[in-house]
Design an enzyme around this catalytic site. Structure first.
Site, mmCIF file in Angstrom:
data_model
loop_
_atom_site.group_PDB
_atom_site.id
_atom_site.type_symbol
_atom_site.label_atom_id
_atom_site.label_comp_id
_atom_site.label_asym_id
_atom_site.label_seq_id
_atom_site.Cartn_x
_atom_site.Cartn_y
_atom_site.Cartn_z
ATOM 1 N N CYS A 42 -2.177 11.244 10.066
ATOM 2 C CA CYS A 42 -1.209 12.040 9.283
ATOM 3 C C CYS A 42 -1.387 13.552 9.403
ATOM 4 O O CYS A 42 -0.415 14.298 9.292
ATOM 5 C CB CYS A 42 -1.281 11.620 7.816
ATOM 6 S SG CYS A 42 -2.951 11.342 7.220
ATOM 7 N N GLY A 70 0.812 -1.222 0.000
ATOM 8 C CA GLY A 70 0.000 0.000 0.000
ATOM 9 C C GLY A 70 0.841 1.266 0.000
ATOM 10 O O GLY A 70 2.083 1.224 -0.037
ATOM 11 N N ARG A 117 -4.944 3.581 18.452
ATOM 12 C CA ARG A 117 -4.407 4.872 18.923
ATOM 13 C C ARG A 117 -5.036 5.372 20.214
ATOM 14 O O ARG A 117 -4.352 5.937 21.063
ATOM 15 C CB ARG A 117 -4.616 5.956 17.847
ATOM 16 C CG ARG A 117 -3.768 5.756 16.613
ATOM 17 C CD ARG A 117 -4.022 6.902 15.635
ATOM 18 N NE ARG A 117 -3.468 6.601 14.332
ATOM 19 C CZ ARG A 117 -4.035 6.956 13.183
ATOM 20 N NH1 ARG A 117 -5.175 7.625 13.181
ATOM 21 N NH2 ARG A 117 -3.465 6.651 12.044
ATOM 22 N N HIS A 165 -0.062 17.342 3.410
ATOM 23 C CA HIS A 165 -1.284 17.928 3.979
ATOM 24 C C HIS A 165 -0.979 19.347 4.466
ATOM 25 O O HIS A 165 -0.018 19.559 5.222
ATOM 26 C CB HIS A 165 -1.755 17.108 5.182
ATOM 27 C CG HIS A 165 -2.252 15.727 4.838
ATOM 28 N ND1 HIS A 165 -2.489 15.291 3.564
ATOM 29 C CD2 HIS A 165 -2.592 14.685 5.654
ATOM 30 C CE1 HIS A 165 -2.941 14.041 3.592
ATOM 31 N NE2 HIS A 165 -3.004 13.647 4.848
ATOM 32 N N ASN A 189 2.481 13.497 4.316
ATOM 33 C CA ASN A 189 1.541 12.599 4.998
ATOM 34 C C ASN A 189 1.986 11.150 5.067
ATOM 35 O O ASN A 189 1.624 10.439 6.009
ATOM 36 C CB ASN A 189 0.150 12.689 4.371
ATOM 37 C CG ASN A 189 0.156 12.483 2.874
ATOM 38 O OD1 ASN A 189 0.759 13.269 2.141
ATOM 39 N ND2 ASN A 189 -0.482 11.435 2.402
ATOM 40 N N SER A 212 -2.985 11.085 -1.609
ATOM 41 C CA SER A 212 -2.323 9.848 -1.144
ATOM 42 C C SER A 212 -2.695 9.505 0.295
ATOM 43 O O SER A 212 -2.462 8.381 0.736
ATOM 44 C CB SER A 212 -0.802 9.967 -1.275
ATOM 45 O OG SER A 212 -0.308 10.987 -0.434
ATOM 46 N N GLY A 213 -3.299 10.440 1.006
ATOM 47 C CA GLY A 213 -3.766 10.150 2.367
ATOM 48 C C GLY A 213 -4.885 9.131 2.376
ATOM 49 O O GLY A 213 -5.177 8.529 3.416
ATOM 50 N N GLN A 251 -6.116 18.146 2.589
ATOM 51 C CA GLN A 251 -5.351 16.897 2.629
ATOM 52 C C GLN A 251 -5.149 16.289 1.242
ATOM 53 O O GLN A 251 -6.048 16.281 0.403
ATOM 54 C CB GLN A 251 -6.052 15.891 3.558
ATOM 55 C CG GLN A 251 -6.139 16.418 4.978
ATOM 56 C CD GLN A 251 -6.715 15.433 5.978
ATOM 57 O OE1 GLN A 251 -7.353 15.844 6.934
ATOM 58 N NE2 GLN A 251 -6.488 14.146 5.789
ATOM 59 N N ARG A 279 -4.567 -11.237 -2.160
ATOM 60 C CA ARG A 279 -4.342 -10.792 -3.548
ATOM 61 C C ARG A 279 -2.864 -10.858 -3.914
ATOM 62 O O ARG A 279 -2.494 -11.173 -5.044
ATOM 63 C CB ARG A 279 -4.847 -9.342 -3.684
ATOM 64 C CG ARG A 279 -4.770 -8.747 -5.057
ATOM 65 C CD ARG A 279 -5.100 -7.259 -5.022
ATOM 66 N NE ARG A 279 -4.026 -6.462 -4.422
ATOM 67 C CZ ARG A 279 -2.938 -6.036 -5.057
ATOM 68 N NH1 ARG A 279 -2.763 -6.351 -6.329
ATOM 69 N NH2 ARG A 279 -2.024 -5.305 -4.429
HETATM 70 P P1 NAP Z 1 -3.559 1.247 1.087
HETATM 71 O O1 NAP Z 1 -2.733 1.965 0.099
HETATM 72 O O2 NAP Z 1 -4.977 0.939 0.738
HETATM 73 O O3 NAP Z 1 -2.810 -0.146 1.456
HETATM 74 C C1 NAP Z 1 -3.410 -1.125 2.252
HETATM 75 C C2 NAP Z 1 -2.451 -2.290 2.444
HETATM 76 O O4 NAP Z 1 -3.059 -3.252 3.316
HETATM 77 C C3 NAP Z 1 -2.077 -3.034 1.182
HETATM 78 O O5 NAP Z 1 -0.774 -3.526 1.292
HETATM 79 C C4 NAP Z 1 -3.044 -4.208 1.166
HETATM 80 O O6 NAP Z 1 -2.544 -5.356 0.477
HETATM 81 C C5 NAP Z 1 -3.100 -4.533 2.650
HETATM 82 N N1 NAP Z 1 -4.335 -5.237 2.997
HETATM 83 C C6 NAP Z 1 -5.606 -4.881 2.698
HETATM 84 N N2 NAP Z 1 -6.470 -5.815 3.162
HETATM 85 C C7 NAP Z 1 -5.715 -6.786 3.734
HETATM 86 C C8 NAP Z 1 -5.999 -8.038 4.359
HETATM 87 N N3 NAP Z 1 -7.264 -8.475 4.490
HETATM 88 N N4 NAP Z 1 -4.965 -8.778 4.834
HETATM 89 C C9 NAP Z 1 -3.701 -8.357 4.704
HETATM 90 N N5 NAP Z 1 -3.347 -7.183 4.110
HETATM 91 C C10 NAP Z 1 -4.351 -6.421 3.635
HETATM 92 O O7 NAP Z 1 -3.625 2.043 2.475
HETATM 93 P P2 NAP Z 1 -2.550 3.082 3.122
HETATM 94 O O8 NAP Z 1 -2.857 4.462 2.721
HETATM 95 O O9 NAP Z 1 -1.192 2.543 2.908
HETATM 96 O O10 NAP Z 1 -2.955 3.009 4.668
HETATM 97 C C11 NAP Z 1 -2.580 1.924 5.491
HETATM 98 C C12 NAP Z 1 -2.901 2.264 6.939
HETATM 99 O O11 NAP Z 1 -2.139 3.419 7.326
HETATM 100 C C13 NAP Z 1 -4.369 2.607 7.180
HETATM 101 O O12 NAP Z 1 -4.754 2.133 8.442
HETATM 102 C C14 NAP Z 1 -4.366 4.137 7.139
HETATM 103 O O13 NAP Z 1 -5.422 4.691 7.879
HETATM 104 C C15 NAP Z 1 -3.022 4.446 7.778
HETATM 105 N N6 NAP Z 1 -2.415 5.734 7.417
HETATM 106 C C16 NAP Z 1 -2.340 6.146 6.110
HETATM 107 C C17 NAP Z 1 -1.749 7.360 5.804
HETATM 108 C C18 NAP Z 1 -1.622 7.886 4.398
HETATM 109 O O14 NAP Z 1 -1.198 9.058 4.237
HETATM 110 N N7 NAP Z 1 -1.929 7.107 3.363
HETATM 111 C C19 NAP Z 1 -1.208 8.140 6.826
HETATM 112 C C20 NAP Z 1 -1.286 7.691 8.160
HETATM 113 C C21 NAP Z 1 -1.886 6.489 8.424
HETATM 114 P P3 NAP Z 1 -2.942 -5.717 -1.048
HETATM 115 O O15 NAP Z 1 -2.190 -4.761 -1.929
HETATM 116 O O16 NAP Z 1 -2.480 -7.113 -1.183
HETATM 117 O O17 NAP Z 1 -4.432 -5.548 -1.172
#
Ligand code: NAP
Length: 353
Positions: free
Chosen positions: A150, A14, A110, A243, A328, A180-181, A177, A40
């Site tokens: 973030c 992700g 958290r 952000h 972020n 990519s968040g 924001q 997947r």
């Molecule tokens: P993302 O791009 O949607 O990535 C999600 C990841 O989780 C992917 O690697 C996905 O794998 C995996 N995943 C999904 N369902 C799963 C399952 N059932 N079992 C195992 N792995 C699974 O999301 P993200 O933005 O990186 O966010 C990840 C976390 O960080 C979230 O909790 C989010 O709230 C937090 N966060 C994000 C940000 C940001 O700026 N993006 C900032 C702070 C915190 P596959 O590719 O195989 O589906």
């Protein structure tokens, strides 16, 4: 340091997971050993299955790594979790019960009372909760430490020195924001191009609650919240990373604007004192220009680990107002977790089970 500590990244394919893989390449203490994602992706090579969206090339050391599934046994001592909310809490607790030291980006843990929610410059003393966490849950070596949302991270980095020096009674924040968040692929492009979306589910509550925990004080086995009235409004804007937040504060003690700027600019904390590898020299950079900070110009300040503040000025309703910007997925997510792990390592919390 001799041998590096092996780490696993959960959610490795992700937005945040890819940042972990990028940032940990060449880390002096930690080495990416295992990558975990959903069904997947599991069983396939990371280089084949990961739709790499980070500007640097994927590290060659991870290209051939076979992605594990969540149920697979992990060997690594440290686990960096970037799993989706809802899924994270059970998985992270199971891993901590096995003796893993878990650093989570997900929101699930958290606000749990015995989980330290930590920004190393802001509240390293909250790590004291680990003792009661381990006692309550019967964990000997395992632990869970969370980093904030973030937007919250950059807001609270800017609030902390002002809170310490002048006190804060009320705060209003409006966020702009980045796309990519929302993870990848995130918000559909047709919803975001030529547009601003004035709602991000759950985000305002996260900012309002997490800020009060981060600025709160240790009260036995929980954190007593800081007494600030805080109102947040969140928007999604067509920016890739970074952000931006518009902040207005009512202070407890009157302060002239140069005093506020001085408090922000001179702020440092435990990571700087310890010289942690991911610590920016200055956690807050104050830009004097009238038109800064801007996402495309300032999000990579101090390798994405600093918050950039600008337009510090008097507020005709409250006392002071300013803009703050931060990356972020670096200081807002993966970089924050890595800095937390470095702090715990240096403070002697990381022991192999
Ligand atoms: P993302 O791009 O949607 O990535 C999600 C990841 O989780 C992917 O690697 C996905 O794998 C995996 N995943 C999904 N369902 C799963 C399952 N059932 N079992 C195992 N792995 C699974 O999301 P993200 O933005 O990186 O966010 C990840 C976390 O960080 C979230 O909790 C989010 O709230 C937090 N966060 C994000 C940000 C940001 O700026 N993006 C900032 C702070 C915190 P596959 O590719 O195989 O589906």
């Amino acid at each position: 340091m001799g041998q590096k500590i092996n780490v696993a990244v959960l959610g490795a394919t992700g937005s945040v997971g890819q940042r972990f893989v990028q940032l940990l390449e060449g880390h002096p203490w930690f080495k990416v050993n295992e990558l975990v994602a959903s069904d997947r992706s599991s069983g396939q090579c990371y280089g084949e299955v990961c739709d790499w969206r980070v500007s640097d090339a994927m590290p060659s050391s991870t290209r051939e790594t076979r992605v594990k599934a969540l149920g697979d046994r992990l060997e690594s001592q440290i686990v960096f979790s970037s799993l989706p909310g809802g899924l994270a809490s059970t998985v992270e607790a199971e891993l901590a019960a096995q003796g893993k030291q878990v650093f989570t980006n997900a929101s699930d843990n958290r606000m749990v009372p015995d989980v330290p929610l930590v920004i190393p410059e802001v509240n390293p003393d909250h790590l004291g909760l680990i003792e009661s966490q381990r006692r309550n849950r019967g964990w000997s070596d395992g632990l869970i430490v969370a980093n904030p949302n973030c937007s919250t991270i950059h807001l609270v980095l800017a609030l902390k020195p002002i809170w310490e020096e002048f006190g804060i009674e009320q705060a209003m924040v409006t966020t702009l924001q980045a796309a990519s968040g929302a993870g990848y692929p995130g918000v559909p492009s047709l919803d975001l191009i030529d547009n601003v979306v004035p709602y991000i589910g759950g985000e305002e509550e996260k900012i309002e609650h997490e800020t009060l925990k981060l600025l709160g004080t240790v009260a036995g086995e929980h954190i007593a919240s800081a007494a600030i009235t805080l109102s947040a409004q969140c928007t999604r804007v067509p920016v890739r990373d970074g952000h931006l937040e518009s902040v207005s504060l009512r202070l407890r003690k009157k302060a002239a604007i140069p005093q506020v700027v001085e408090a922000l600019e001179s702020f440092t904390g435990r990571p700087q004192a310890l010289g942690l590898p991911f610590a920016p020299e200055r956690p807050i950079i104050v830009r004097p220009e009238l038109d800064r900070p801007q996402p495309s110009l300032d999000r990579n300040a101090a390798n994405g680990m600093a918050s950039v503040v600008g337009r510090v000025r008097e507020c005709s309703i409250f006392d002071v107002k300013f803009m703050v910007l931060g990356h972020n997925t670096i200081r807002g997510a993966a970089g924050a977790s890595i800095l937390n792990a470095e702090l715990l390592h240096q403070e002697g919390y990381l022991t192999a089970s």
